[in-house]
Design a protein around this motif. Structure first.
Motif, PDB file in Angstrom:
ATOM      1  N   LYS A 230      42.425 -23.029  61.406  1.00 15.79           N
ATOM      2  CA  LYS A 230      43.685 -22.669  62.042  1.00 15.79           C
ATOM      3  C   LYS A 230      43.429 -21.611  63.106  1.00 15.79           C
ATOM      4  CE  LYS A 230      46.395 -23.412  57.811  1.00 15.79           C
ATOM      5  NZ  LYS A 230      47.325 -22.779  56.842  1.00 15.79           N
ATOM      6  N   LYS A 231      44.421 -21.447  63.983  1.00 16.07           N
ATOM      7  CA  LYS A 231      44.360 -20.353  64.928  1.00 16.07           C
ATOM      8  C   LYS A 231      44.541 -19.038  64.160  1.00 16.07           C
ATOM      9  CE  LYS A 231      45.949 -22.790  69.073  1.00 16.07           C
ATOM     10  NZ  LYS A 231      46.950 -22.803  70.155  1.00 16.07           N
ATOM     11  N   TYR A 232      43.874 -17.999  64.693  1.00 15.54           N
ATOM     12  CA  TYR A 232      43.931 -16.686  64.044  1.00 15.54           C
ATOM     13  C   TYR A 232      45.364 -16.214  63.811  1.00 15.54           C
ATOM     14  CZ  TYR A 232      43.205 -11.651  63.358  1.00 15.54           C
ATOM     15  OH  TYR A 232      43.236 -10.371  62.862  1.00 15.54           O
ATOM     16  N   LYS A 233      46.252 -16.459  64.810  1.00 11.72           N
ATOM     17  CA  LYS A 233      47.634 -15.973  64.685  1.00 11.72           C
ATOM     18  C   LYS A 233      48.393 -16.710  63.608  1.00 11.72           C
ATOM     19  CE  LYS A 233      49.541 -18.968  68.347  1.00 11.72           C
ATOM     20  NZ  LYS A 233      50.184 -18.978  69.695  1.00 11.72           N
ATOM     21  N   LYS A 234      47.922 -17.908  63.235  1.00 14.64           N
ATOM     22  CA  LYS A 234      48.601 -18.674  62.200  1.00 14.64           C
ATOM     23  C   LYS A 234      47.949 -18.504  60.826  1.00 14.64           C
ATOM     24  CE  LYS A 234      51.613 -20.904  64.801  1.00 14.64           C
ATOM     25  NZ  LYS A 234      53.077 -20.742  64.604  1.00 14.64           N
ATOM     26  N   CYS A 235      46.840 -17.736  60.802  1.00 15.66           N
ATOM     27  CA  CYS A 235      46.098 -17.582  59.542  1.00 15.66           C
ATOM     28  C   CYS A 235      45.998 -16.115  59.169  1.00 15.66           C
ATOM     29  CB  CYS A 235      44.732 -18.233  59.673  1.00 15.66           C
ATOM     30  SG  CYS A 235      43.806 -18.352  58.117  1.00 15.66           S
ATOM     31  N   CYS A 236      44.797 -15.534  59.214  1.00 14.77           N
ATOM     32  CA  CYS A 236      44.593 -14.139  58.790  1.00 14.77           C
ATOM     33  C   CYS A 236      45.295 -13.150  59.698  1.00 14.77           C
ATOM     34  CB  CYS A 236      43.105 -13.829  58.729  1.00 14.77           C
ATOM     35  SG  CYS A 236      42.214 -14.767  57.444  1.00 14.77           S
TER      36      CYS A 236
END
Length: 239
Positions: A230-236
């Motif tokens: 996933k994209k960083y903004k949608k994950c951690c």
């Protein structure tokens, strides 16, 4: 640093005689007090003080030298003694070479046998007074060290016993307990270790510490470093 930069026996005797003639009558130092003074300078917080800042206390009333050659000769003796003290503090009691041992008066066996009361001998007193005179040159910095480290405070308590001749009572209004000759010798024997510990602390305090490097976080639209796909903004990096 070679031993040739330090005081040999003849230079020690000459410096002692000069101090007795030109400093002691004017509330300056004898050789023992000078040794304690220079030892404290060697372990003091901050950068080393230049000669012009620490030399005046040595003489009490500044002497008038016969000529520039005499002044230069005496300053060389002081510089050699300063070098000796600075080298001394890089050792502890187990590794200290004989030529770097603290310069203070200790009675010979014959002199001790002639004393009616050994406890009247103020062994180490002048050395400790010289040490505390140097502390005053960096009083605020030393106070900070004393506030922050109990072991430094304890070391100063031992030196104060040499200077005052007594163990201070917990109640400041009460009289202290006099220390005896053997107790003085025990503190004197610990001086190299005390100086070595203080120097180690000084070096650590002056050593720059590298800040911890933190890995840069991925951009908000970059793939997340956790491997989720996933994209960083949608994950951690999600709020």
């Amino acid at each position: 640093m070679s031993t040739s930069r330090y005081l040999d026996d003849a230079a020690i005797e000459r410096l002692a005689d000069l101090l007795d003639q030109r400093a002691v009558p004017h509330r300056g130092f004898n050789l023992e007090a000078l040794d304690g003074y220079l030892s404290a300078l060697a372990v003091s917080p901050g950068e080393p003080l230049p000669l012009e800042q620490w030399q005046p206390a040595v003489w009490g009333t500044p002497p008038r030298w016969d000529d520039d050659a005499e002044r230069a000769d005496i300053e060389q003796l002081l510089a050699s003694h300063h070098a000796m003290a600075s080298a001394r503090v890089r050792h502890d009691g187990d590794s200290l070479p004989d030529h770097l041992a603290p310069l203070l008066w200790l009675p010979t066996d014959e002199e001790a046998d002639e004393q009616d009361d050994l406890d009247e001998l103020d062994v180490g007193r002048d050395w400790a007074l010289g040490f505390f005179t140097a502390v005053e040159l960096r009083e605020m910095e030393w106070e900070q060290w004393l506030d922050d480290h109990d072991w430094i405070d304890h070391a100063f308590e031992l030196l104060d016993r040499l200077a005052s001749g007594e163990i201070m009572a917990e109640d400041p209004t009460a009289e202290g307990t006099p220390i005896g000759y053997r107790e003085r010798l025990e503190i004197v024997a610990r001086l190299p270790d005390i100086l070595g510990d203080l120097n180690h602390h000084r070096v650590q305090a002056m050593t720059p510490r590298e800040p911890l490097r933190q890995e840069a976080a991925p951009g908000r639209n970059d793939p997340c470093s956790c491997g989720s796909g996933k994209k960083y903004k949608k994950c951690c990096g999600a709020d």
